[in-house]
Motif scaffolding. Structure first.
Motif, PDB file in Angstrom:
ATOM      1  N   CYS A  95       0.848  -1.179   0.000  1.00 36.33           N
ATOM      2  CA  CYS A  95       0.000   0.000   0.000  1.00 36.33           C
ATOM      3  C   CYS A  95       0.889   1.236   0.000  1.00 36.33           C
ATOM      4  O   CYS A  95       2.067   1.182   0.397  1.00 36.33           O
ATOM      5  N   ALA A  96       0.326   2.321  -0.479  1.00 35.98           N
ATOM      6  CA  ALA A  96       1.063   3.570  -0.609  1.00 35.98           C
ATOM      7  C   ALA A  96       0.141   4.728  -0.256  1.00 35.98           C
ATOM      8  O   ALA A  96      -1.087   4.615  -0.324  1.00 35.98           O
ATOM      9  N   ALA A  97       0.753   5.837   0.111  1.00 36.13           N
ATOM     10  CA  ALA A  97      -0.008   7.034   0.479  1.00 36.13           C
ATOM     11  C   ALA A  97       0.623   8.262  -0.151  1.00 36.13           C
ATOM     12  O   ALA A  97       1.845   8.344  -0.316  1.00 36.13           O
ATOM     13  N   ASP A  98      -0.251   9.212  -0.500  1.00 29.82           N
ATOM     14  CA  ASP A  98       0.239  10.476  -1.049  1.00 29.82           C
ATOM     15  C   ASP A  98      -0.761  11.568  -0.710  1.00 29.82           C
ATOM     16  O   ASP A  98      -1.975  11.328  -0.741  1.00 29.82           O
ATOM     17  N   ALA A  99      -0.243  12.755  -0.432  1.00 28.73           N
ATOM     18  CA  ALA A  99      -1.121  13.852  -0.018  1.00 28.73           C
ATOM     19  C   ALA A  99      -1.822  14.516  -1.204  1.00 28.73           C
ATOM     20  O   ALA A  99      -2.764  15.293  -1.012  1.00 28.73           O
ATOM     21  N   ARG A 100      -1.393  14.230  -2.426  1.00 25.75           N
ATOM     22  CA  ARG A 100      -2.006  14.864  -3.586  1.00 25.75           C
ATOM     23  C   ARG A 100      -3.369  14.237  -3.897  1.00 25.75           C
ATOM     24  O   ARG A 100      -3.640  13.092  -3.576  1.00 25.75           O
ATOM     25  N   TYR A 101      -4.196  15.019  -4.561  1.00 27.71           N
ATOM     26  CA  TYR A 101      -5.513  14.539  -4.951  1.00 27.71           C
ATOM     27  C   TYR A 101      -5.382  13.584  -6.137  1.00 27.71           C
ATOM     28  O   TYR A 101      -4.678  13.856  -7.103  1.00 27.71           O
ATOM     29  N   LEU A 102      -6.071  12.449  -6.069  1.00 27.24           N
ATOM     30  CA  LEU A 102      -6.024  11.452  -7.136  1.00 27.24           C
ATOM     31  C   LEU A 102      -7.106  11.778  -8.161  1.00 27.24           C
ATOM     32  O   LEU A 102      -8.167  11.165  -8.203  1.00 27.24           O
ATOM     33  N   ARG A 103      -6.792  12.755  -9.003  1.00 29.35           N
ATOM     34  CA  ARG A 103      -7.792  13.276  -9.922  1.00 29.35           C
ATOM     35  C   ARG A 103      -8.218  12.231 -10.935  1.00 29.35           C
ATOM     36  O   ARG A 103      -7.397  11.511 -11.509  1.00 29.35           O
ATOM     37  N   TYR A 104      -9.535  12.159 -11.195  1.00 28.63           N
ATOM     38  CA  TYR A 104     -10.056  11.272 -12.228  1.00 28.63           C
ATOM     39  C   TYR A 104      -9.449  11.641 -13.576  1.00 28.63           C
ATOM     40  O   TYR A 104      -9.325  12.811 -13.918  1.00 28.63           O
ATOM     41  N   GLY A 105      -9.090  10.637 -14.332  1.00 32.29           N
ATOM     42  CA  GLY A 105      -8.523  10.884 -15.652  1.00 32.29           C
ATOM     43  C   GLY A 105      -7.038  11.106 -15.640  1.00 32.29           C
ATOM     44  O   GLY A 105      -6.385  11.107 -16.677  1.00 32.29           O
ATOM     45  N   SER A 106      -6.479  11.305 -14.473  1.00 33.58           N
ATOM     46  CA  SER A 106      -5.042  11.503 -14.348  1.00 33.58           C
ATOM     47  C   SER A 106      -4.397  10.139 -14.252  1.00 33.58           C
ATOM     48  O   SER A 106      -5.040   9.167 -13.883  1.00 33.58           O
ATOM     49  N   PRO A 112       4.423   3.958  -9.655  1.00 35.80           N
ATOM     50  CA  PRO A 112       4.897   3.748  -8.284  1.00 35.80           C
ATOM     51  C   PRO A 112       5.814   4.866  -7.781  1.00 35.80           C
ATOM     52  O   PRO A 112       5.693   5.266  -6.615  1.00 35.80           O
ATOM     53  N   GLU A 113       6.675   5.371  -8.633  1.00 34.19           N
ATOM     54  CA  GLU A 113       7.646   6.379  -8.206  1.00 34.19           C
ATOM     55  C   GLU A 113       7.000   7.693  -7.766  1.00 34.19           C
ATOM     56  O   GLU A 113       7.647   8.522  -7.121  1.00 34.19           O
ATOM     57  N   GLU A 114       5.741   7.876  -8.118  1.00 36.53           N
ATOM     58  CA  GLU A 114       5.061   9.130  -7.763  1.00 36.53           C
ATOM     59  C   GLU A 114       4.576   9.158  -6.318  1.00 36.53           C
ATOM     60  O   GLU A 114       4.258  10.217  -5.802  1.00 36.53           O
ATOM     61  N   TRP A 115       4.518   7.992  -5.676  1.00 40.70           N
ATOM     62  CA  TRP A 115       3.938   7.926  -4.333  1.00 40.70           C
ATOM     63  C   TRP A 115       4.990   8.204  -3.271  1.00 40.70           C
ATOM     64  O   TRP A 115       6.120   7.757  -3.363  1.00 40.70           O
ATOM     65  N   ASP A 116       4.562   8.910  -2.218  1.00 45.84           N
ATOM     66  CA  ASP A 116       5.501   9.354  -1.192  1.00 45.84           C
ATOM     67  C   ASP A 116       5.794   8.302  -0.127  1.00 45.84           C
ATOM     68  O   ASP A 116       6.912   8.231   0.380  1.00 45.84           O
ATOM     69  N   TYR A 117       4.792   7.544   0.263  1.00 42.06           N
ATOM     70  CA  TYR A 117       4.963   6.647   1.414  1.00 42.06           C
ATOM     71  C   TYR A 117       4.543   5.229   1.024  1.00 42.06           C
ATOM     72  O   TYR A 117       3.568   5.037   0.307  1.00 42.06           O
ATOM     73  N   TRP A 118       5.302   4.266   1.566  1.00 37.51           N
ATOM     74  CA  TRP A 118       5.071   2.858   1.236  1.00 37.51           C
ATOM     75  C   TRP A 118       5.114   1.988   2.478  1.00 37.51           C
ATOM     76  O   TRP A 118       5.854   2.261   3.425  1.00 37.51           O
ATOM     77  N   GLY A 119       4.315   0.934   2.441  1.00 34.62           N
ATOM     78  CA  GLY A 119       4.439  -0.108   3.437  1.00 34.62           C
ATOM     79  C   GLY A 119       5.496  -1.108   3.026  1.00 34.62           C
ATOM     80  O   GLY A 119       6.111  -0.988   1.952  1.00 34.62           O
ATOM     81  N   GLN A 120       5.678  -2.123   3.858  1.00 33.10           N
ATOM     82  CA  GLN A 120       6.734  -3.108   3.614  1.00 33.10           C
ATOM     83  C   GLN A 120       6.277  -4.237   2.700  1.00 33.10           C
ATOM     84  O   GLN A 120       7.095  -5.008   2.209  1.00 33.10           O
ATOM     85  N   GLY A 121       4.982  -4.339   2.486  1.00 34.38           N
ATOM     86  CA  GLY A 121       4.451  -5.364   1.598  1.00 34.38           C
ATOM     87  C   GLY A 121       3.988  -6.609   2.334  1.00 34.38           C
ATOM     88  O   GLY A 121       4.465  -6.932   3.425  1.00 34.38           O
ATOM     89  N   THR A 122       3.057  -7.324   1.708  1.00 37.50           N
ATOM     90  CA  THR A 122       2.570  -8.585   2.237  1.00 37.50           C
ATOM     91  C   THR A 122       2.430  -9.569   1.070  1.00 37.50           C
ATOM     92  O   THR A 122       1.936  -9.199   0.002  1.00 37.50           O
ATOM     93  N   GLN A 123       2.881 -10.799   1.275  1.00 36.78           N
ATOM     94  CA  GLN A 123       2.899 -11.781   0.199  1.00 36.78           C
ATOM     95  C   GLN A 123       1.527 -12.410   0.017  1.00 36.78           C
ATOM     96  O   GLN A 123       0.898 -12.866   0.983  1.00 36.78           O
TER      97      GLN A 123
END
Length: 128
Positions: A95-106, A112-123
């Motif tokens: 999962c990832a988090a970002d403070a920017r608005y996830l505009r429709y059509g964008s 992946p490189e656009e996102w600021d924060y990441w979890g460690q992942g789950t298999q």
């Protein structure tokens, strides 16, 4: 600063279901857009789903109709319900988090490189 912790992965047979959770730290969770990505062995990380602050969602075509993502701002948690799982869904899910608005059509939030924060992942492993 946001810290993310995924859980809920595991081994499931084809056609089965799993629900992933991503718990976020911090008091401003509701102001973040959230994303789900996955990475299979030898492949690049790919976009799965996005959940806007409003709770509206966007999915990649391969999971539409099978996966549903939602958020519970009171619990600082985002979920990914995965049904009718296929062997090709096998991957580490992030999962990832970002403070920017996830505009429709964008499309930036599919990168992946656009996102600021990441979890460690789950298999997640889907066996035939």
């Amino acid at each position: 600063q946001v810290q993310l912790v995924e859980s809920g992965g595991g081994l499931v047979q084809t056609g089965g279901s799993l629900r992933l959770s991503c718990a976020a730290s911090g008091r401003t969770f509701s102001s973040y857009g959230m994303g789900w990505f996955r990475q299979a062995p030898g492949k690049e990380r790919e976009f799965v789903a996005a959940v806007r602050r409003s709770g509206s969602t966007t999915y990649t075509d391969s999971v539409k109709g099978r996966f549903t993502s939602s958020r519970d701002n009171a619990k600082n948690t985002v979920y990914l319900q995965m049904n009718s799982l296929k062997t090709e869904d096998t991957a580490v899910y992030f999962c990832a988090a970002d403070a920017r608005y996830l505009r429709y059509g964008s499309s930036w939030y599919e990168v992946p490189e656009e996102w600021d924060y990441w979890g460690q992942g789950t298999q997640v492993t889907v066996s035939s």
